[in-house]
Design a protein around this motif. Sequence first.
Motif, PDB file in Angstrom:
ATOM      1  N   UNK A 110      -2.584  44.833  27.030  1.00  0.00           N
ATOM      2  CA  UNK A 110      -2.339  43.900  25.935  1.00  0.00           C
ATOM      3  C   UNK A 110      -1.097  43.112  26.288  1.00  0.00           C
ATOM      4  N   UNK A 111      -1.165  41.805  26.072  1.00  0.00           N
ATOM      5  CA  UNK A 111      -0.053  40.919  26.399  1.00  0.00           C
ATOM      6  C   UNK A 111       0.410  40.247  25.112  1.00  0.00           C
ATOM      7  N   UNK A 112       1.731  40.266  24.889  1.00  0.00           N
ATOM      8  CA  UNK A 112       2.305  39.611  23.719  1.00  0.00           C
ATOM      9  C   UNK A 112       3.369  38.643  24.195  1.00  0.00           C
ATOM     10  N   UNK A 113       3.246  37.383  23.806  1.00  0.00           N
ATOM     11  CA  UNK A 113       4.249  36.376  24.135  1.00  0.00           C
ATOM     12  C   UNK A 113       5.467  36.524  23.232  1.00  0.00           C
ATOM     13  N   UNK A 114       6.656  36.428  23.805  1.00  0.00           N
ATOM     14  CA  UNK A 114       7.898  36.649  23.058  1.00  0.00           C
ATOM     15  C   UNK A 114       8.758  35.398  22.992  1.00  0.00           C
ATOM     16  N   UNK A 115       8.155  34.239  23.099  1.00  0.00           N
ATOM     17  CA  UNK A 115       8.905  32.981  23.091  1.00  0.00           C
ATOM     18  C   UNK A 115       9.645  32.819  21.763  1.00  0.00           C
ATOM     19  N   UNK A 116      10.957  32.615  21.822  1.00  0.00           N
ATOM     20  CA  UNK A 116      11.816  32.376  20.661  1.00  0.00           C
ATOM     21  C   UNK A 116      11.795  33.523  19.651  1.00  0.00           C
ATOM     22  N   UNK A 117      11.425  34.746  20.057  1.00  0.00           N
ATOM     23  CA  UNK A 117      11.451  35.884  19.146  1.00  0.00           C
ATOM     24  C   UNK A 117      12.867  36.411  19.012  1.00  0.00           C
ATOM     25  N   UNK A 118      13.194  36.905  17.818  1.00  0.00           N
ATOM     26  CA  UNK A 118      14.467  37.554  17.565  1.00  0.00           C
ATOM     27  C   UNK A 118      14.418  38.965  18.163  1.00  0.00           C
ATOM     28  N   UNK A 119      15.591  39.596  18.334  1.00  0.00           N
ATOM     29  CA  UNK A 119      15.645  40.931  18.933  1.00  0.00           C
ATOM     30  C   UNK A 119      14.870  41.933  18.077  1.00  0.00           C
ATOM     31  N   UNK A 120      14.991  41.835  16.743  1.00  0.00           N
ATOM     32  CA  UNK A 120      14.256  42.749  15.861  1.00  0.00           C
ATOM     33  C   UNK A 120      12.748  42.523  15.962  1.00  0.00           C
ATOM     34  N   UNK A 121      12.332  41.286  16.087  1.00  0.00           N
ATOM     35  CA  UNK A 121      10.914  40.993  16.249  1.00  0.00           C
ATOM     36  C   UNK A 121      10.395  41.549  17.572  1.00  0.00           C
ATOM     37  N   UNK A 122      11.224  41.463  18.606  1.00  0.00           N
ATOM     38  CA  UNK A 122      10.833  42.026  19.906  1.00  0.00           C
ATOM     39  C   UNK A 122      10.669  43.529  19.783  1.00  0.00           C
ATOM     40  N   UNK A 123      11.598  44.192  19.072  1.00  0.00           N
ATOM     41  CA  UNK A 123      11.482  45.640  18.866  1.00  0.00           C
ATOM     42  C   UNK A 123      10.189  45.981  18.142  1.00  0.00           C
ATOM     43  N   UNK A 124       9.833  45.194  17.129  1.00  0.00           N
ATOM     44  CA  UNK A 124       8.598  45.452  16.386  1.00  0.00           C
ATOM     45  C   UNK A 124       7.369  45.290  17.269  1.00  0.00           C
ATOM     46  N   UNK A 125       7.367  44.276  18.119  1.00  0.00           N
ATOM     47  CA  UNK A 125       6.214  44.055  19.008  1.00  0.00           C
ATOM     48  C   UNK A 125       6.107  45.155  20.060  1.00  0.00           C
ATOM     49  N   UNK A 126       7.242  45.616  20.561  1.00  0.00           N
ATOM     50  CA  UNK A 126       7.217  46.710  21.539  1.00  0.00           C
ATOM     51  C   UNK A 126       6.703  47.985  20.871  1.00  0.00           C
ATOM     52  N   UNK A 127       7.134  48.239  19.641  1.00  0.00           N
ATOM     53  CA  UNK A 127       6.643  49.407  18.908  1.00  0.00           C
ATOM     54  C   UNK A 127       5.148  49.292  18.640  1.00  0.00           C
ATOM     55  N   UNK A 128       4.684  48.075  18.386  1.00  0.00           N
ATOM     56  CA  UNK A 128       3.249  47.847  18.195  1.00  0.00           C
ATOM     57  C   UNK A 128       2.477  48.223  19.461  1.00  0.00           C
ATOM     58  N   UNK A 129       3.003  47.854  20.621  1.00  0.00           N
ATOM     59  CA  UNK A 129       2.349  48.210  21.882  1.00  0.00           C
ATOM     60  C   UNK A 129       2.402  49.716  22.124  1.00  0.00           C
TER      61      UNK A 129
END
Length: 150
Positions: free
Chosen positions: A93-112
């Motif tokens: 699964x690939x998630x683009x992180x363009x212009x994401x905040x650090x907290x949003x990045x943490x949430x996406x990593x936890x989702x993965x």
Amino acid sequence: MPRLPHRLPPTIPVKKSILVSRPANGHEVFIPQIRKLVFEYCDAWSSSANLRRYIFNHVESLARENPHVEVVVKERPSKHPIVRGFYLNNRDKVIGLKEFDVNQIQNKVQLLLDASGHKIVPLKRKTVVSTAESARGIWSGFHVQEPYRI
């Protein structure tokens, strides 16, 4: 009518260890489905700034908390940042992180980390599975043995 005795006959004491259920066939075992996380970023682009900050501050603790996951940080020049999750069923699964905040990045990593890697299936409509053959194509009266009569 016979009377019941006031005292019950002595019983054999039951040990607590007998009452405890034993795990069988993996009931208490959880196998995380993710096997590898790859962070890809560009060192020059500003869209990767928050991912670079996340990598600098959080990736080491992420790797310590999840020893079953191989964490790879890779530079990807002139591209927007992404994170890829590789799973045991050979999917990713690939998630683009363009212009994401650090907290949003943490949430996406936890989702993965929590995902199973399977395809997303719609829950609204059930797919039709037929056990018998059915007619295919457009019906025409010219393709039958006895022609259609009006």
